[in-house]
Write a protein that holds these residues in place. Structure first.
Motif, PDB file in Angstrom:
ATOM      1  N   ARG A 527       0.842  -1.211   0.000  1.00 36.86           N
ATOM      2  CA  ARG A 527       0.000   0.000   0.000  1.00 36.86           C
ATOM      3  C   ARG A 527       0.875   1.258   0.000  1.00 36.86           C
ATOM      4  NH1 ARG A 527      -2.277  -0.411   4.988  1.00 36.86           N
ATOM      5  NH2 ARG A 527      -3.660  -2.059   4.260  1.00 36.86           N
ATOM      6  N   THR A 528       1.890   1.268   0.888  1.00 40.38           N
ATOM      7  CA  THR A 528       2.765   2.443   0.994  1.00 40.38           C
ATOM      8  C   THR A 528       3.509   2.674  -0.316  1.00 40.38           C
ATOM      9  OG1 THR A 528       3.038   1.798   3.289  1.00 40.38           O
ATOM     10  CG2 THR A 528       4.551   3.463   2.480  1.00 40.38           C
ATOM     11  N   SER A 529       4.090   1.609  -0.875  1.00 40.06           N
ATOM     12  CA  SER A 529       4.862   1.756  -2.124  1.00 40.06           C
ATOM     13  C   SER A 529       3.963   2.173  -3.271  1.00 40.06           C
ATOM     14  CB  SER A 529       5.524   0.441  -2.510  1.00 40.06           C
ATOM     15  OG  SER A 529       6.453   0.090  -1.564  1.00 40.06           O
ATOM     16  N   MET A 530       2.795   1.551  -3.375  1.00 46.30           N
ATOM     17  CA  MET A 530       1.893   1.848  -4.492  1.00 46.30           C
ATOM     18  C   MET A 530       1.497   3.321  -4.477  1.00 46.30           C
ATOM     19  SD  MET A 530      -1.765   0.165  -5.290  1.00 46.30           S
ATOM     20  CE  MET A 530      -1.230  -1.481  -5.662  1.00 46.30           C
ATOM     21  N   ASN A 531       1.192   3.795  -3.292  1.00 48.81           N
ATOM     22  CA  ASN A 531       0.763   5.184  -3.158  1.00 48.81           C
ATOM     23  C   ASN A 531       1.892   6.126  -3.565  1.00 48.81           C
ATOM     24  OD1 ASN A 531      -0.768   7.397  -2.397  1.00 48.81           O
ATOM     25  ND2 ASN A 531       0.086   7.384  -0.328  1.00 48.81           N
ATOM     26  N   LYS A 533       4.588   5.543  -5.490  1.00 51.20           N
ATOM     27  CA  LYS A 533       4.926   5.462  -6.920  1.00 51.20           C
ATOM     28  C   LYS A 533       3.875   6.179  -7.769  1.00 51.20           C
ATOM     29  CE  LYS A 533       8.560   3.062  -6.339  1.00 51.20           C
ATOM     30  NZ  LYS A 533       9.898   3.461  -6.667  1.00 51.20           N
ATOM     31  N   ARG A 534       2.613   5.968  -7.390  1.00 45.78           N
ATOM     32  CA  ARG A 534       1.552   6.586  -8.198  1.00 45.78           C
ATOM     33  C   ARG A 534       1.630   8.104  -8.098  1.00 45.78           C
ATOM     34  NH1 ARG A 534      -3.515   4.033  -6.699  1.00 45.78           N
ATOM     35  NH2 ARG A 534      -3.188   2.434  -8.232  1.00 45.78           N
ATOM     36  N   THR A 535       1.868   8.613  -6.885  1.00 46.44           N
ATOM     37  CA  THR A 535       1.950  10.063  -6.700  1.00 46.44           C
ATOM     38  C   THR A 535       3.097  10.645  -7.518  1.00 46.44           C
ATOM     39  OG1 THR A 535       1.502   9.456  -4.413  1.00 46.44           O
ATOM     40  CG2 THR A 535       1.751  11.769  -4.829  1.00 46.44           C
ATOM     41  N   LYS A 536       4.220   9.930  -7.512  1.00 50.65           N
ATOM     42  CA  LYS A 536       5.385  10.459  -8.232  1.00 50.65           C
ATOM     43  C   LYS A 536       5.367  10.082  -9.711  1.00 50.65           C
ATOM     44  CE  LYS A 536       8.290   9.842  -4.175  1.00 50.65           C
ATOM     45  NZ  LYS A 536       9.119   8.780  -3.621  1.00 50.65           N
ATOM     46  N   GLY A 537       4.423   9.278 -10.136  1.00 50.52           N
ATOM     47  CA  GLY A 537       4.378   8.836 -11.535  1.00 50.52           C
ATOM     48  C   GLY A 537       5.538   7.918 -11.871  1.00 50.52           C
ATOM     49  N   GLU A 538       6.058   7.196 -10.890  1.00 46.48           N
ATOM     50  CA  GLU A 538       7.206   6.310 -11.128  1.00 46.48           C
ATOM     51  C   GLU A 538       6.749   4.860 -11.242  1.00 46.48           C
ATOM     52  OE1 GLU A 538       9.605   6.921  -7.709  1.00 46.48           O
ATOM     53  OE2 GLU A 538      10.383   8.873  -8.384  1.00 46.48           O
ATOM     54  N   ILE A 539       7.709   4.002 -11.644  1.00 42.18           N
ATOM     55  CA  ILE A 539       7.398   2.566 -11.624  1.00 42.18           C
ATOM     56  C   ILE A 539       8.249   1.893 -10.540  1.00 42.18           C
ATOM     57  CG2 ILE A 539       6.707   2.459 -14.068  1.00 42.18           C
ATOM     58  CD1 ILE A 539       9.462   1.024 -14.520  1.00 42.18           C
ATOM     59  N   MET A 540       7.885   0.680 -10.206  1.00 43.61           N
ATOM     60  CA  MET A 540       8.642  -0.073  -9.202  1.00 43.61           C
ATOM     61  C   MET A 540      10.002  -0.462  -9.779  1.00 43.61           C
ATOM     62  SD  MET A 540       6.722  -0.699  -6.493  1.00 43.61           S
ATOM     63  CE  MET A 540       5.020  -0.342  -6.120  1.00 43.61           C
ATOM     64  N   THR A 541      11.000  -0.446  -8.931  1.00 41.16           N
ATOM     65  CA  THR A 541      12.335  -0.889  -9.352  1.00 41.16           C
ATOM     66  C   THR A 541      12.807  -1.959  -8.374  1.00 41.16           C
ATOM     67  OG1 THR A 541      13.412   0.747  -7.962  1.00 41.16           O
ATOM     68  CG2 THR A 541      12.891   1.426 -10.235  1.00 41.16           C
ATOM     69  N   TYR A 557       0.195  -3.753 -13.232  1.00 41.23           N
ATOM     70  CA  TYR A 557      -1.051  -3.237 -12.651  1.00 41.23           C
ATOM     71  C   TYR A 557      -1.085  -1.705 -12.746  1.00 41.23           C
ATOM     72  CZ  TYR A 557      -4.597  -2.176  -9.099  1.00 41.23           C
ATOM     73  OH  TYR A 557      -5.700  -1.685  -8.433  1.00 41.23           O
ATOM     74  N   LEU A 558       0.024  -1.048 -12.336  1.00 42.06           N
ATOM     75  CA  LEU A 558       0.049   0.420 -12.330  1.00 42.06           C
ATOM     76  C   LEU A 558      -0.057   0.966 -13.752  1.00 42.06           C
ATOM     77  CD1 LEU A 558       2.764   0.989  -9.572  1.00 42.06           C
ATOM     78  CD2 LEU A 558       0.336   1.606  -9.437  1.00 42.06           C
TER      79      LEU A 558
END
Ligand code: F6P
Length: 563
Positions: A527-531, A533-541, A557-558
């Motif tokens: 939840r913390t990471s998803m929020n 990344k979405r706010t910053k417009g980034e993807i998971m690394t 998913y994102l």
């Protein structure tokens, strides 16, 4: 091996070994086909308690097996453990809590102490409050923000704060007397955080005439609290901020958090940490929503039924004790016959939600890997519970039960149906037709069908292997006189104490649920990471700490959401 702090695992006892040998030397060489032909044995393998009739002649047991199973129960200290439970001792040792769901159905004059305090008056204070509140809502004295009576209820809760009440609701909604009490009212449940469940549960409801109950023992369960905020917003948007106090009430052990959420403490219905979530349906968790729907008097019968079975469990000798005997038979099937699962097969649609409820009661309770003192267990515990009402299940998964894995079955039949359909010209009524299957299936599993019988019926040779059934598959048959609030309470308590008996013998703590925590912690990290990344417009690394598979799944998913 098998000990820690001086406590030996039950598998190290002579009684356990005696059962292992008994299985290998005797039971493994018997067939149910022969066992159920013995009239004396059939007569012996029946127990009745207050109208609940249970025939376990189709279990792979003899008189000797039962004696040995009761010896095992004695060796495991089951009687002492039952007493400790009813006496309010902190038998849930990992949480240092008493296990007293039985106190939630105790009559007013009963004394049950926790830490030297009689808890029964507290139970009855809450019951009195439920009676008063539910009557005022039902008779239109308690109205919503715009002055309209509240005829619909949405109960928000998950796990034990949902499954028990849903089971009882499903059991009562087709009972004519209960349905009469519920006329013009709706009870819905919102459990899943899935927006689909939110939409389904609110569909067609008018906030003006809806009462929302937030049901959460902890008042911290992420899904329930998000759903509670969502539905609160639904009420506020339509009726304004002040409407919350008239349209939202809560059931919890955490009254401080209830108040912080914005629910008037006067509109909170308490329960206590000595009531486990999955054992809480007889507390306000079930009593409030169901009293609103069916009237308090109906639900009082439910408590009385459960208490009747509680008394039987606490007092009946082992040999006549229904929950204890069923618990020992489950231990036998799991630990000695190596059966991994149990099918709960009610022959009434009204018990459609029994299996999902017992799934939680049994699997969250006894799905444990260590003994109560932390010693790793060297035997399997718990079973995979599943089930569907008959005859629907027959047209779904019974093939596997007849010819695939051996899965002990609980057949539950009702003598007098809640409903009557008898089409003129038919040989039997709908209910008799249903019950013919109830009787037939148990015998089909026990007896099977041999190649000799098939040949005598001129079955083509090529089909004989496919149509041969080994039989020797255990089941038990429970008959209730009818299905009403009282017998629903009896059935609930029967299963609860059966599960406790199994846990007592296996020497584990049936009343904690640490296994649920790990997933909750990981979901919170996601939840913390998803929020972020979405706010910053980034993807998971890879640096975000998830494995490559989860990183890829989250990015897919994102990316899909962003389209
Ligand atoms: O799933 C774990 C669990 O703790 C269950 O035991 C419980 O019934 C459910 O969550 C709901 O918890 P609560 O009533 O505190 O919201």
């Amino acid at each position: 091996m098998g000990t820690q702090g001086g406590t030996a695992l039950i598998s190290t006892t002579a009684e356990w070994r005696a059962l292992k040998e008994h299985f290998a030397n005797e039971i493994d060489k018997t067939h149910l086909r022969d066992l159920i032909a013995d009239a004396k044995r059939c007569e012996e393998l029946v127990i009745e308690s207050d109208g609940v009739y249970c025939d376990f002649a189709r279990q792979r047991v003899t008189h000797d097996t039962m004696t040995k199973l009761y010896d095992l129960a004695r060796a495991a200290g089951v009687k002492e453990k039952i007493n400790a439970m009813f006496n309010g001792e902190a038998i849930n040792s990992t949480e240092n809590r008493a296990v007293l769901h039985v106190a939630t159905r105790a009559p007013k004059d009963k004394v049950i102490n926790v830490d030297g305090k009689n808890v029964v008056p507290d139970v009855h204070d809450v019951l009195d409050k439920i009676k008063d509140f539910s009557e005022r809502v039902r008779n239109g004295e308690w109205v919503g923000e715009t002055g309209k009576p509240l005829k619909d209820v949405v109960a928000i809760g998950i796990g034990g704060s949902f499954l028990g009440p849903l089971f009882v609701h499903t059991s009562l909604r087709t009972n004519p007397e209960a349905a009469d009490e519920a006329r013009g009212r709706q009870l819905r449940f919102l459990a899943n955080v899935d927006p689909v469940d939110v939409a389904r549960s609110l569909n067609g409801l008018d906030p003006e005439t809806t009462l929302v109950i937030v049901v959460s023992k902890t008042f911290t369960t992420a899904e329930t609290m998000l759903n509670a905020r969502t539905v609160r917003a639904w009420i506020r948007a339509s009726l304004g901020e002040a409407a919350v106090s008239k349209h939202m009430v809560a059931i919890s052990t955490n009254l401080k958090l209830v108040e912080e959420f914005g629910i008037d403490p006067d509109n909170a219905f308490a329960f206590w940490d000595w009531v486990g979530g999955r054992y809480s349906v007889c507390s306000a968790v079930g009593m409030l929503p169901l009293s609103l729907q069916y009237g308090y008097d109906t639900m009082e019968q439910f408590l009385k039924g459960a208490w009747s079975m509680d008394q039987h469990f606490a007092n009946a000798p082992f040999e006549k004790n229904l929950p204890l005997t069923l618990g020992m038979l489950s231990v036998w099937n799991v630990s000695f016959l190596d059966c991994p699962a149990r099918a709960i097969l009610p022959y009434t649609q009204a018990l459609a939600k029994l299996a999902p409820h017992i799934q939680q009661v049994a699997m969250e309770s006894n799905g444990k890997g260590v003994a109560i003192d932390g010693t790793p267990l060297d035997y399997e515990t718990g079973e995979i519970d599943f089930g569907e009402p008959g005859t629907n299940g027959q047209h779904s998964f019974y093939q596997l039960i007849h010819q695939g894995r051996t899965i002990p079955c609980d057949f539950i039949g009702i003598i007098k149906s809640q409903q009557s359909v008898y089409l003129k010209g038919e040989i039997v009524s709908n209910h008799d037709e249903l019950m013919c299957n109830f009787f037939a299936q148990a015998d089909a599993l026990a007896v099977g069908k041999s190649a000799i019988e098939l040949r005598a019926e001129s079955c083509p040779d090529a089909l004989i292997p496919h149509k041969t059934f080994t039989g020797n598959r255990p089941s038990l048959s429970i008959l209730l006189p009818e299905l009403n609030a009282y017998t629903t309470g009896q059935l609930l308590s029967l299963y609860e104490h059966r599960v406790a008996t199994q846990g007592f013998v296996w020497g584990l703590n049936s009343f904690d649920q640490w296994g649920v925590e790990l997933g909750k912690v990981l979901a919170s990290r996601v939840r913390t990471s998803m929020n972020s990344k979405r706010t910053k417009g980034e993807i998971m690394t890879p640096g975000d700490g998830f494995n490559p598979s989860t990183t890829a799944l989250l990015n897919r998913y994102l990316a899909g959401k962003a389209k």
